[in-house]
Each structure stands twice: as structure tokens, then as C-alpha cells.
Write an enzyme that holds these catalytic residues in place. Structure first.
Site, PDB file in Angstrom:
ATOM      1  N   LYS A 124       0.809  -1.229   0.000  1.00 19.14           N
ATOM      2  CA  LYS A 124       0.000   0.000   0.000  1.00 19.14           C
ATOM      3  C   LYS A 124       0.837   1.272   0.000  1.00 19.14           C
ATOM      4  O   LYS A 124       0.422   2.289  -0.537  1.00 19.14           O
ATOM      5  CB  LYS A 124      -0.913   0.021   1.234  1.00 19.14           C
ATOM      6  N   ASP A 128     -10.505   3.221   1.253  1.00 18.87           N
ATOM      7  CA  ASP A 128     -10.841   2.937   2.664  1.00 18.87           C
ATOM      8  C   ASP A 128     -11.421   4.182   3.335  1.00 18.87           C
ATOM      9  O   ASP A 128     -12.184   4.073   4.298  1.00 18.87           O
ATOM     10  CB  ASP A 128      -9.590   2.502   3.443  1.00 18.87           C
TER      11      ASP A 128
HETATM   12  P1  NAP Z   1      -1.372  -2.641   9.777  1.00 16.18           P
HETATM   13  O1  NAP Z   1      -0.979  -1.470   8.949  1.00 16.18           O
HETATM   14  O2  NAP Z   1      -0.525  -3.862   9.794  1.00 16.18           O
HETATM   15  O3  NAP Z   1      -1.552  -2.123  11.289  1.00 16.18           O
HETATM   16  C1  NAP Z   1      -1.845  -3.041  12.313  1.00 16.18           C
HETATM   17  C2  NAP Z   1      -2.225  -2.290  13.572  1.00 16.18           C
HETATM   18  O4  NAP Z   1      -2.634  -3.242  14.561  1.00 16.18           O
HETATM   19  C3  NAP Z   1      -1.058  -1.506  14.193  1.00 16.18           C
HETATM   20  O5  NAP Z   1      -1.566  -0.368  14.843  1.00 16.18           O
HETATM   21  C4  NAP Z   1      -0.493  -2.531  15.188  1.00 16.18           C
HETATM   22  O6  NAP Z   1       0.194  -1.936  16.274  1.00 16.18           O
HETATM   23  C5  NAP Z   1      -1.787  -3.118  15.715  1.00 16.18           C
HETATM   24  N1  NAP Z   1      -1.593  -4.433  16.320  1.00 16.18           N
HETATM   25  C6  NAP Z   1      -1.177  -5.566  15.698  1.00 16.18           C
HETATM   26  N2  NAP Z   1      -1.111  -6.582  16.586  1.00 16.18           N
HETATM   27  C7  NAP Z   1      -1.495  -6.064  17.789  1.00 16.18           C
HETATM   28  C8  NAP Z   1      -1.609  -6.621  19.098  1.00 16.18           C
HETATM   29  N3  NAP Z   1      -1.340  -7.919  19.339  1.00 16.18           N
HETATM   30  N4  NAP Z   1      -2.025  -5.806  20.096  1.00 16.18           N
HETATM   31  C9  NAP Z   1      -2.317  -4.503  19.856  1.00 16.18           C
HETATM   32  N5  NAP Z   1      -2.221  -3.917  18.638  1.00 16.18           N
HETATM   33  C10 NAP Z   1      -1.796  -4.701  17.611  1.00 16.18           C
HETATM   34  O7  NAP Z   1      -2.844  -3.163   9.367  1.00 16.18           O
HETATM   35  P2  NAP Z   1      -4.060  -2.276   8.800  1.00 16.18           P
HETATM   36  O8  NAP Z   1      -4.076  -2.364   7.334  1.00 16.18           O
HETATM   37  O9  NAP Z   1      -4.013  -0.949   9.472  1.00 16.18           O
HETATM   38  O10 NAP Z   1      -5.316  -3.129   9.328  1.00 16.18           O
HETATM   39  C11 NAP Z   1      -5.727  -3.084  10.676  1.00 16.18           C
HETATM   40  C12 NAP Z   1      -7.065  -3.829  10.823  1.00 16.18           C
HETATM   41  O11 NAP Z   1      -8.094  -3.175  10.067  1.00 16.18           O
HETATM   42  C13 NAP Z   1      -7.028  -5.275  10.321  1.00 16.18           C
HETATM   43  O12 NAP Z   1      -7.828  -6.051  11.172  1.00 16.18           O
HETATM   44  C14 NAP Z   1      -7.700  -5.193   8.954  1.00 16.18           C
HETATM   45  O13 NAP Z   1      -8.320  -6.398   8.564  1.00 16.18           O
HETATM   46  C15 NAP Z   1      -8.749  -4.108   9.228  1.00 16.18           C
HETATM   47  N6  NAP Z   1      -9.173  -3.412   8.009  1.00 16.18           N
HETATM   48  C16 NAP Z   1     -10.478  -3.512   7.675  1.00 16.18           C
HETATM   49  C17 NAP Z   1     -10.944  -2.866   6.539  1.00 16.18           C
HETATM   50  C18 NAP Z   1     -12.371  -2.990   6.161  1.00 16.18           C
HETATM   51  O14 NAP Z   1     -12.698  -2.723   5.000  1.00 16.18           O
HETATM   52  N7  NAP Z   1     -13.253  -3.324   7.074  1.00 16.18           N
HETATM   53  C19 NAP Z   1     -10.059  -2.086   5.763  1.00 16.18           C
HETATM   54  C20 NAP Z   1      -8.706  -1.989   6.156  1.00 16.18           C
HETATM   55  C21 NAP Z   1      -8.281  -2.681   7.289  1.00 16.18           C
HETATM   56  P3  NAP Z   1       1.801  -1.717  16.237  1.00 16.18           P
HETATM   57  O15 NAP Z   1       2.010  -0.410  15.539  1.00 16.18           O
HETATM   58  O16 NAP Z   1       2.197  -1.721  17.656  1.00 16.18           O
HETATM   59  O17 NAP Z   1       2.372  -2.889  15.462  1.00 16.18           O
END
Ligand code: NAP
Length: 277
Positions: A72, A108
Site C-alpha cells: 500500500k 478505505d
Molecule cells: P497494519 O498497517 O498492519 O496495522 C496493524 C495495527 O494493529 C497496528 O496499529 C499494530 O500496532 C496493531 N496491532 C497488531 N497486533 C497487535 C496486538 N497484538 N495488540 C495490539 N495492537 C496490535 O494493518 P491495517 O491495514 O491498518 O489493518 C488493521 C485492521 O483493520 C485489520 O484487522 C484489517 O483487517 C482491518 N481493516 C479492515 C478494513 C475494512 O474494510 N473493514 C479495511 C482496512 C483494514 P503496532 O504499531 O504496535 O504494530
């Protein structure tokens, strides 16, 4: 090479890993409903394969693509035509053709705006608690700015990433919460948004302490298709909670519009995602 338009054009979701993606099911359902011959595929592409994918995309007459982790952000170095939202967030999830050029959008943002639309008055009047500082959280912050949200209280497991977002976003005002202040509660906010990955595994705990849930609060979870601990905690306290299905489908709707210049059949998209509008 010559693309035979009448037999349909290819689209892809690219990233790594991709096992659990719902995107081909959603978009192909919308193409079928519209009677269009295009086909959407899932292709595992790593960071070092992205330039090769873009060459393939151009040569094969690709109509569009979605990008997921870890591409991304990296795609911005290779495709320079992008929207204001992509520039602000520093990440894109949609590639489309704009005339002869390739362009990027972050759908998004609109997906999240649709997800919180039922509470838009409360978003613009009061603050929001946002959990997470990854790509999705950045899209949420940009959307909250567009919706007129005055203040976001932001918590992230790795605090330094939240601090970096506070410095990047001028609007809304961002206050970084440490673990102790998250635990203490007493927030000036009606919405709590889970933009962390917690909830993807059934045994995951909630990132938001159940004791901090206040009367009238709504739990907005970006995780979709499962009843997470985060959502259950809100419901068990008699408060509303919603999963991220609307965001998933509405970001797909916006991408589909960019690719085809048409409106997709929303019922087909929601049906393929296992929900209803
Ligand atoms: P990302 O860029 O990898 O970010 C992951 C986030 O989760 C970071 O803030 C990370 O914190 C945190 N995290 C990971 N493991 C954790 C844990 N064990 N305890 C606490 N925090 C934790 O991923 P993303 O793209 O932002 O996606 C995040 C979520 O949103 C996912 O579940 C994804 O499926 C969902 N999402 C949904 C949609 C939708 O259309 N509904 C769209 C986009 C994303 P750190 O910075 O500390 O690693």
C-alpha cells in the site's frame, strides 16, 4: 499484444499473504450482476515483485487492482498520479486507469465514512477514540478530518507510531493516549474505533478495556465477518457495536466506480460479502 476488450479485462488484488481475501468474490459478483465480462483475480505479489506486476498490468490491459499489505505504501514510489487522500495518508489501496496514466486512490476513506455515517452528528460534535496506527488507522484519521471530527484520542501498542501520526495530521487534533490513560477511561468521545489487527484471531483480546466503556458509547470495529471480543464487550455493557463489513463493501463500491465509471449492484456486493446493506 492486443487486448480483446469484448472478452473482458483482468483486475487483481495483490499483496502477500492473500489467502483470506474476499475481494475476488465481491468484485466478480458485481461484474456478473452488471453483465460485464471482466474477471478479478488474486495474485500474491511481494514488495520486490511490484514493478514487474505493473509491467504485466499495463501489457495485459489491466482494468484495475487493489493493493494490500505490504504494497500500500510502496506503490506510491512507482505510480505518481494520486489523490489528495493518498498523499495525506501515504498509502493507497486502489489502482485505476485515468486516461493514459495509472492513478491511485485510497477507497478505505470513503468506506470508513460510510461505516460511521449513522453517527456522523456525534463524530462532528464530540471526539473519537481511535485504536491503532497502521494503514487503516491513517485512513480513519483522514476521514475523521473530512467529517469535521474535532479531536481524536489515539492509542497504539507501539506508542511512537501514534506520536508520528499526531505530527502528520493537522486535523483532527490528535492526543496520544498511553496504556495507563486508556485503562483509566473517562473519554470525551462517543465512538471507539478498533483499527488494530486484534480480532482477526478468535482468541484475540479486545484492545479497549471493558471497564472504560461508557453509557452511550458505540464500538466500531474494522474487523469484519466475526464477533470479536471488542464487539462483545460493548454489547455485554448494553452498548451498540458494529463490525467492518460496511467499510469493506463501500470501499469496494468506490473502487468499482473508478474502474468502470458505473454504479455496481450493491446488493450483489453485500450478498457476496455475506451481509446486507
Ligand atoms: P497494519 O498497517 O498492519 O496495522 C496493524 C495495527 O494493529 C497496528 O496499529 C499494530 O500496532 C496493531 N496491532 C497488531 N497486533 C497487535 C496486538 N497484538 N495488540 C495490539 N495492537 C496490535 O494493518 P491495517 O491495514 O491498518 O489493518 C488493521 C485492521 O483493520 C485489520 O484487522 C484489517 O483487517 C482491518 N481493516 C479492515 C478494513 C475494512 O474494510 N473493514 C479495511 C482496512 C483494514 P503496532 O504499531 O504496535 O504494530
Amino acid at each position: 499484444m492486443r487486448v480483446l476488450e469484448e472478452h473482458g479485462r483482468p483486475l487483481w488484488v495483490i499483496g502477500k499473504p492473500l489467502e483470506h481475501t474476499l475481494s475476488p468474490r465481491l468484485h466478480n459478483a458485481a461484474f456478473d450482476a452488471a453483465g460485464l465480462p471482466h474477471r478479478y483475480f488474486a495474485l500474491e505479489v511481494g514488495r520486490d515483485e511490484l514493478a514487474a506486476f505493473l509491467r504485466l498490468f499495463r501489457a495485459a490491459g489491466g482494468l484495475g487492482a487493489n493493493l494490500t499489505l505490504p504494497l500500500k505504501e510502496a506503490v506510491l514510489e512507482l505510480v505518481d498520479h494520486h489523490s489528495e487522500a493518498v498523499a495525506a495518508i501515504g498509502a493507497a489501496n486502489t489502482l485505476y486507469r485515468d486516461g493514459d496514466t495509472l492513478a491511485l486512490e485510497n477507497t478505505d476513506v470513503e468506506g470508513f465514512e460510510s461505516l460511521v455515517a449513522p453517527w456522523s452528528d456525534r463524530v462532528s460534535e464530540r471526539g473519537v477514540v481511535l485504536l491503532g496506527a497502521g494503514g487503516a488507522a491513517r485512513a480513519c484519521l483522514h476521514a475523521l478530518g473530512r467529517l469535521g471530527c474535532p479531536r481524536v484520542q489515539l492509542w497504539n501498542r507501539t506508542r511512537s507510531r501514534a506520536v508520528r501520526l499526531r505530527e502528520t495530521f493537522e486535523r483532527p487534533t490528535v492526543e496520544v493516549l498511553d496504556d495507563a490513560s486508556l485503562e483509566a477511561g473517562g473519554f470525551e468521545a462517543d465512538l471507539v474505533v478498533n483499527a488494530t489487527s486484534l480480532g482477526l484471531n478468535p482468541s484475540d483480546p479486545s484492545p479497549f478495556p471493558a471497564g472504560a466503556i461508557q453509557p452511550g458509547m458505540v464500538g466500531v470495529d474494522l474487523v469484519y465477518g466475526r464477533d470479536t471480543r471488542f464487539q462483545r464487550d460493548f454489547r455485554e455493557h448494553g452498548e451498540e457495536a458494529v463490525g467492518g463489513l460496511t467499510m469493506l463493501v463501500e470501499q469496494a463500491v468506490r473502487a468499482w466506480q473508478l474502474w468502470t465509471d458505473r454504479e455496481p449492484d450493491r446488493d450483489a456486493l453485500y450478498g457476496a460479502a455475506g451481509g446486507s446493506p
